[in-house]
Design a protein around this motif. Structure first.
Motif, PDB file in Angstrom:
ATOM      1  N   LEU A 208       0.867  -1.168   0.000  1.00  0.00           N
ATOM      2  CA  LEU A 208       0.000   0.000   0.000  1.00  0.00           C
ATOM      3  C   LEU A 208       0.904   1.218   0.000  1.00  0.00           C
ATOM      4  CD1 LEU A 208      -2.833  -0.837   2.582  1.00  0.00           C
ATOM      5  CD2 LEU A 208      -3.004  -0.845   0.094  1.00  0.00           C
ATOM      6  N   SER A 209       0.517   2.257  -0.708  1.00  0.00           N
ATOM      7  CA  SER A 209       1.386   3.432  -0.799  1.00  0.00           C
ATOM      8  C   SER A 209       1.706   4.018   0.574  1.00  0.00           C
ATOM      9  CB  SER A 209       0.741   4.497  -1.690  1.00  0.00           C
ATOM     10  OG  SER A 209      -0.531   4.869  -1.182  1.00  0.00           O
ATOM     11  N   ASP A 210       0.760   3.898   1.507  1.00  0.00           N
ATOM     12  CA  ASP A 210       0.994   4.386   2.870  1.00  0.00           C
ATOM     13  C   ASP A 210       1.070   3.230   3.869  1.00  0.00           C
ATOM     14  OD1 ASP A 210      -1.635   3.630   2.669  1.00  0.00           O
ATOM     15  OD2 ASP A 210      -2.449   5.365   3.737  1.00  0.00           O
ATOM     16  N   GLY A 211       1.416   2.043   3.351  1.00  0.00           N
ATOM     17  CA  GLY A 211       1.479   0.862   4.212  1.00  0.00           C
ATOM     18  C   GLY A 211       2.575   0.967   5.251  1.00  0.00           C
ATOM     19  N   LYS A 212       2.250   0.601   6.484  1.00  0.00           N
ATOM     20  CA  LYS A 212       3.208   0.657   7.592  1.00  0.00           C
ATOM     21  C   LYS A 212       3.578  -0.757   8.037  1.00  0.00           C
ATOM     22  CE  LYS A 212       2.917   5.155   7.776  1.00  0.00           C
ATOM     23  NZ  LYS A 212       4.035   5.996   7.294  1.00  0.00           N
ATOM     24  N   TRP A 213       4.853  -0.957   8.291  1.00  0.00           N
ATOM     25  CA  TRP A 213       5.352  -2.245   8.767  1.00  0.00           C
ATOM     26  C   TRP A 213       4.964  -2.417  10.227  1.00  0.00           C
ATOM     27  CZ3 TRP A 213       6.790  -6.842   7.459  1.00  0.00           C
ATOM     28  CH2 TRP A 213       7.603  -7.623   8.273  1.00  0.00           C
ATOM     29  N   ASN A 214       4.059  -3.341  10.492  1.00  0.00           N
ATOM     30  CA  ASN A 214       3.595  -3.628  11.839  1.00  0.00           C
ATOM     31  C   ASN A 214       3.452  -5.143  11.960  1.00  0.00           C
ATOM     32  OD1 ASN A 214       2.600  -3.343  14.449  1.00  0.00           O
ATOM     33  ND2 ASN A 214       0.488  -3.030  13.756  1.00  0.00           N
ATOM     34  N   PRO A 215       4.578  -5.869  12.087  1.00  0.00           N
ATOM     35  CA  PRO A 215       4.575  -7.318  11.949  1.00  0.00           C
ATOM     36  C   PRO A 215       3.830  -8.048  13.060  1.00  0.00           C
ATOM     37  CG  PRO A 215       6.714  -6.557  12.704  1.00  0.00           C
ATOM     38  CD  PRO A 215       5.916  -5.333  12.363  1.00  0.00           C
ATOM     39  N   GLU A 216       3.024  -9.003  12.630  1.00  0.00           N
ATOM     40  CA  GLU A 216       2.334  -9.919  13.537  1.00  0.00           C
ATOM     41  C   GLU A 216       2.859 -11.321  13.256  1.00  0.00           C
ATOM     42  OE1 GLU A 216      -2.126 -11.857  14.246  1.00  0.00           O
ATOM     43  OE2 GLU A 216      -1.776 -10.348  12.678  1.00  0.00           O
ATOM     44  N   VAL A 217       3.441 -11.955  14.254  1.00  0.00           N
ATOM     45  CA  VAL A 217       3.919 -13.321  14.099  1.00  0.00           C
ATOM     46  C   VAL A 217       2.749 -14.281  14.307  1.00  0.00           C
ATOM     47  CG1 VAL A 217       5.481 -15.089  14.984  1.00  0.00           C
ATOM     48  CG2 VAL A 217       6.247 -12.722  14.824  1.00  0.00           C
ATOM     49  N   LEU A 218       2.518 -15.120  13.308  1.00  0.00           N
ATOM     50  CA  LEU A 218       1.361 -16.011  13.334  1.00  0.00           C
ATOM     51  C   LEU A 218       1.721 -17.368  13.930  1.00  0.00           C
ATOM     52  CD1 LEU A 218      -0.002 -15.355   9.726  1.00  0.00           C
ATOM     53  CD2 LEU A 218      -0.569 -14.138  11.837  1.00  0.00           C
ATOM     54  N   PRO A 219       0.840 -17.956  14.726  1.00  0.00           N
ATOM     55  CA  PRO A 219       1.052 -19.335  15.164  1.00  0.00           C
ATOM     56  C   PRO A 219       0.939 -20.264  13.967  1.00  0.00           C
ATOM     57  CG  PRO A 219      -1.100 -18.551  15.867  1.00  0.00           C
ATOM     58  CD  PRO A 219      -0.393 -17.369  15.287  1.00  0.00           C
ATOM     59  N   PRO A 220       1.517 -21.474  14.060  1.00  0.00           N
ATOM     60  CA  PRO A 220       1.539 -22.381  12.912  1.00  0.00           C
ATOM     61  C   PRO A 220       0.166 -22.642  12.288  1.00  0.00           C
ATOM     62  CG  PRO A 220       3.015 -23.190  14.601  1.00  0.00           C
ATOM     63  CD  PRO A 220       2.304 -22.020  15.197  1.00  0.00           C
ATOM     64  N   GLY A 221      -0.843 -22.882  13.121  1.00  0.00           N
ATOM     65  CA  GLY A 221      -2.167 -23.179  12.579  1.00  0.00           C
ATOM     66  C   GLY A 221      -2.740 -22.030  11.773  1.00  0.00           C
ATOM     67  N   THR A 222      -2.563 -20.823  12.273  1.00  0.00           N
ATOM     68  CA  THR A 222      -3.045 -19.644  11.555  1.00  0.00           C
ATOM     69  C   THR A 222      -2.277 -19.448  10.260  1.00  0.00           C
ATOM     70  OG1 THR A 222      -3.623 -18.593  13.661  1.00  0.00           O
ATOM     71  CG2 THR A 222      -3.466 -17.163  11.731  1.00  0.00           C
ATOM     72  N   GLY A 223      -0.970 -19.684  10.314  1.00  0.00           N
ATOM     73  CA  GLY A 223      -0.149 -19.561   9.114  1.00  0.00           C
ATOM     74  C   GLY A 223      -0.575 -20.533   8.029  1.00  0.00           C
TER      75      GLY A 223
END
Length: 283
Positions: A208-223
């Motif tokens: 996204l042109s104004d996308g911000k890096w805000n990382p969420e680490v996903l658990p294996p099942g969600t991934g």
């Protein structure tokens, strides 16, 4: 190109067949010139991952027919018309996509995930995403930043969850909206990966042109649930696909975030991936 279907199969006289990732494909036409162009296309699309099948007519289930008449180029799949239009360039571009999709869905012993892939210090960074999500642009920038190029279309996973190269040129759609172009890793000043390597990170991201890096680490099942919609072999062999995805999810860190400009983000991402202590604290 407009889509249509024929009421009965069409027969073709000339054939050329190849096999890739265990999937035999037969190309048929009544015009040798179309087959010659299709054979050249196969070499570009699959590289050393395709081999010629000598007996082109013997029991191959995956068949594509090519016809050109009355100013129309027409593609048939398993004898039935699937697409037709006046542009030869669009016709072969569509055939290219259809062939790769056919191999990806029916591959033997591999799981194909729609994703960009680069290698970095012996591990793979996998960027799942549909077309126009920016994965090819980010893949190209990572290659410019020193990562090894594996694919901008499919992550090809083996039974152990390792990823190998899918040898095709990068298809880049710049984020400024200018026209698509095709380049090699060498054109970008990079190199192609050749060895099968473990997946170190799966990054679910979108530009996204104004996308911000805000990382969420996903658990294996969600991934895994995030990966399933991008996994082409899921419909044909869900048990094997899930087994391989689980191996990836258990070993790799899986991160989700928006991002901004690919050029700025690429080097940041490689630094982020290198910082194992930061990643460990986030899990």
């Amino acid at each position: 190109m407009s889509k249509a279907r024929s009421l009965k199969p069409r027969d073709f006289g000339k054939r050329f067949s190849f096999e890739s990732f265990g999937v035999p494909v037969c190309l048929e036409s009544d015009q040798q010139s179309l087959l010659d162009k299709a054979a050249e296309l196969v070499g570009t699309a699959f590289g050393n991952k395709a081999s010629i099948v000598p007996d082109a007519a013997a029991g191959i289930e995956h068949r594509f027919g090519l016809a050109a008449e009355n100013g129309q180029f027409t593609l048939y799949r398993n004898g039935f018309k699937v697409d037709s239009g006046p542009s030869e360039r669009n016709f072969f571009s569509y055939l290219n996509s259809m062939l790769r999709l056919e191999v990806a869905e029916y591959a033997e012993g591999n799981v194909f995930v729609h994703a960009g892939v680069v290698g970095w210090k012996g591990s793979a960074i996998v960027l799942p995403g549909i077309s126009f999500s920016g994965k090819s642009t980010l893949t190209a920038e990572l290659v410019r930043s020193g990562a090894e190029y594996y694919s901008d279309e499919y992550a090809v996973l083996d039974k152990n969850g390792n990823v190998g190269p899918f040898p095709r040129l990068l298809s880049i759609r710049p984020e400024d909206g200018s026209g698509e172009k095709t380049v090699s890793a060498e054109d970008l000043g990079g190199v192609r990966g050749t060895a099968s390597i473990p997946v170190g990170m799966v990054l679910f991201t979108q530009f996204l042109s104004d996308g911000k890096w805000n990382p969420e680490v996903l658990p294996p099942g969600t991934g895994i649930m995030e990966l399933i919609p991008n996994t082409l072999t899921m419909r044909r062999d869900p048990a094997f696909s899930l087994k391989v995805l689980d191996l990836v999810a258990q070993r790799a860190i899986m991160v989700k975030s928006l991002r901004g400009d690919a050029r700025e983000f690429a080097k940041f991402l490689l630094d982020f991936f290198d910082n194992k202590s930061k990643l460990a604290k986030m899990t």
